[in-house]
Design a protein around this motif. Structure first.
Motif, PDB file in Angstrom:
ATOM      1  N   ILE A 283       0.857  -1.099  -0.054  1.00 30.13           N
ATOM      2  CA  ILE A 283       0.163   0.034  -0.072  1.00 30.13           C
ATOM      3  C   ILE A 283       0.768   1.096  -0.010  1.00 30.13           C
ATOM      4  CG2 ILE A 283      -0.065  -0.124   2.718  1.00 30.13           C
ATOM      5  CD1 ILE A 283      -2.877   1.168   2.308  1.00 30.13           C
ATOM      6  N   ALA A 284       0.514   2.308  -0.664  1.00 30.38           N
ATOM      7  CA  ALA A 284       1.138   3.452  -0.821  1.00 30.38           C
ATOM      8  C   ALA A 284       0.533   4.776  -0.104  1.00 30.38           C
ATOM      9  CB  ALA A 284       1.445   3.809  -2.325  1.00 30.38           C
ATOM     10  N   LEU A 285       0.962   5.610   0.724  1.00 33.33           N
ATOM     11  CA  LEU A 285       0.579   6.706   1.279  1.00 33.33           C
ATOM     12  C   LEU A 285       1.328   7.823   0.753  1.00 33.33           C
ATOM     13  CD1 LEU A 285       0.554   5.392   4.784  1.00 33.33           C
ATOM     14  CD2 LEU A 285      -1.272   5.138   3.303  1.00 33.33           C
ATOM     15  N   ARG A 286       0.474   9.117   0.492  1.00 35.84           N
ATOM     16  CA  ARG A 286       1.213  10.216   0.071  1.00 35.84           C
ATOM     17  C   ARG A 286       0.979  11.357   0.663  1.00 35.84           C
ATOM     18  NH1 ARG A 286      -1.400  14.643  -2.593  1.00 35.84           N
ATOM     19  NH2 ARG A 286      -0.035  15.485  -4.263  1.00 35.84           N
ATOM     20  N   ALA A 287       2.133  12.266   0.889  1.00 38.56           N
ATOM     21  CA  ALA A 287       2.104  13.626   1.368  1.00 38.56           C
ATOM     22  C   ALA A 287       2.770  14.517   0.579  1.00 38.56           C
ATOM     23  CB  ALA A 287       2.649  13.778   2.936  1.00 38.56           C
ATOM     24  N   ASP A 288       2.255  15.786   0.487  1.00 38.14           N
ATOM     25  CA  ASP A 288       2.872  16.927  -0.538  1.00 38.14           C
ATOM     26  C   ASP A 288       3.590  17.817   0.551  1.00 38.14           C
ATOM     27  OD1 ASP A 288       0.582  17.610   0.339  1.00 38.14           O
ATOM     28  OD2 ASP A 288      -0.301  18.166  -1.791  1.00 38.14           O
ATOM     29  N   MET A 289       4.592  18.349  -0.152  1.00 42.26           N
ATOM     30  CA  MET A 289       5.549  19.209   0.736  1.00 42.26           C
ATOM     31  C   MET A 289       5.695  20.687   0.553  1.00 42.26           C
ATOM     32  SD  MET A 289       8.823  16.402   1.730  1.00 42.26           S
ATOM     33  CE  MET A 289       9.363  16.534  -0.250  1.00 42.26           C
TER      34      MET A 289
END
Length: 393
Positions: free
Chosen positions: A73-79
């Motif tokens: 599973i992938a989890l994403r956050a932008d910075m």
């Protein structure tokens, strides 16, 4: 994970967010932000890679040790932040002329909390979690290079979360989940209108691009009101109009720049074609010319139906059934998370937590935008529960 540990991680997330809030950076050039993120990750002792086509992408991999599993599973956050000045007088206010006016500092901090928690509990699950720290969301330039670099290799589905005040269907602290269309495409168009200049007192000697532009701006709105099914949501907004140098000179050119938003590929295609057709026809009728350009940005964010059902249940287990809402309406904002969803199934959710300033919850991309920090932990709980539910199912 017990309540005490979540209380501890909650304060750490708040502290990380405040540190990141001081150093907002733009686009794909995030040296200070990435340096900070890597230092925190190093303190956890986790594996990560940064060998993408820019220096500001980070992908953490955590493998569960409970048993053998091919699940991933992938989890994403932008910075990234925005090129605007902050107006709130916070103790951790940014002073470099940029601002985290969209909450990406919170996204990053929440995900750091997720990484720390998952790393500490990896004996409790099998399979793999990939955590994506992405630059360039605001410039629509961060997701695709990460995808090209293999960030989704082996991934079954991907999940993302946006904080703030995006949906009117949510109350403070609630998480909203929706199947199907959630957010619109994020396209840009430019119309260069060309005429002939003349003295303002003698308009008969001109081909007036101001008049042509005015008719174009008015007429392209009929695409929405007269050419689309009323239940097909779409937006055309002309946001920049440039032309002229003096009050008494009819200029020889005017430029119109705007954005188009749609929730389906079909409506998007229709709008992109019709803006140009209408603009060119009007210009010809007034003896002028038009140069038309349409830039396709991120596509609509379309959540996978089956993944959304699973995520909805995980969210309820994470923060309580009364704090999770099945959203009915999409929003017309855009998100380059859509690029991931074109490659693998997934779901994007909203966490409502605006900071009220003098009774007002200022919108994203506003100098007074702020976040209520105590609800960050709901994001951590949501991601942790989602990972546990999927990998241990």
């Amino acid at each position: 994970m017990d309540c005490k540990n979540f209380n501890e991680i909650s304060q750490e997330v708040i502290n990380w967010r405040r540190d990141l809030h001081k150093i907002p950076e733009i686009g794909n050039d995030l040296p200070l932000t990435v340096k900070y993120v890597k230092e925190v990750l190093d303190s956890f002792g986790v594996e990560y890679r940064t060998d993408f086509s820019n220096d500001s992408s980070v992908v953490v991999t955590i493998k569960g040790s409970k048993g053998q599993s091919e699940k991933c599973i992938a989890l994403r956050a932008d910075m990234d932040g925005l090129p605007m000045s902050e107006e709130l007088d916070l103790p951790f206010k940014a002073i470099n002329g940029n601002m985290h006016a969209c909450g990406h500092d919170a996204h990053t901090a929440i995900m750091l909390g997720v990484v720390k928690t998952l790393n500490e509990m990896k004996a409790e699950f099998s399979g793999t979690v990939k955590i994506l720290f992405q630059p360039g969301e605001e410039t629509n330039s961060g997701a695709e290079p990460m995808i090209e670099g293999g960030c989704l290799d082996g991934v079954d589905f991907i999940v993302g979360l946006h904080v703030g005040n995006i949906s009117t269907e949510l109350e403070q602290g609630e998480i909203g989940v929706k199947s199907g269309p959630l957010m619109a495409c994020m396209d840009k168009f430019t119309i260069d209108v060309k005429g002939n200049s003349s003295h303002g007192a003698y308009p008969q000697g001109s081909i007036d691009p101001v008049v042509i532009s005015s008719n174009i701006i008015t007429s392209i709105q009929t695409i929405i009101s007269r050419e689309l099914d009323p239940i097909d949501s779409a937006v055309i907004s002309c946001c920049i109009v440039n032309g002229g140098t003096a009050f008494n000179i009819i200029p020889d050119k005017v430029q119109i720049v705007g954005t188009a938003r749609a929730l389906t590929k079909e409506v998007r295609k229709h709008i992109s074609e019709r803006i140009g057709e209408i603009a060119k026809s009007i210009a010809q009728a007034y003896r002028g010319e038009v140069e038309y350009k349409y830039l396709f940005g991120p596509p609509p964010v379309i959540n996978d139906d089956e993944v959304s059902k699973v995520i909805f249940e995980s969210a309820k287990r994470a923060i309580g059934e009364d704090k999770v809402v099945e959203l009915k309406k999409p929003v017309m904002g855009g998100e380059d998370f859509a690029y991931y969803l074109e490659k693998v199934p997934g779901t994007y959710v909203f966490l409502k937590n605006p900071l009220y300033v003098d009774g007002v919850a200022y919108p994203h991309h506003n100098g007074k935008f702020g976040l209520e920090e105590k609800y960050f932990v709901n994001g951590v709980k949501f991601f942790i529960q989602t990972v546990q539910d999927y990998l241990n199912d």
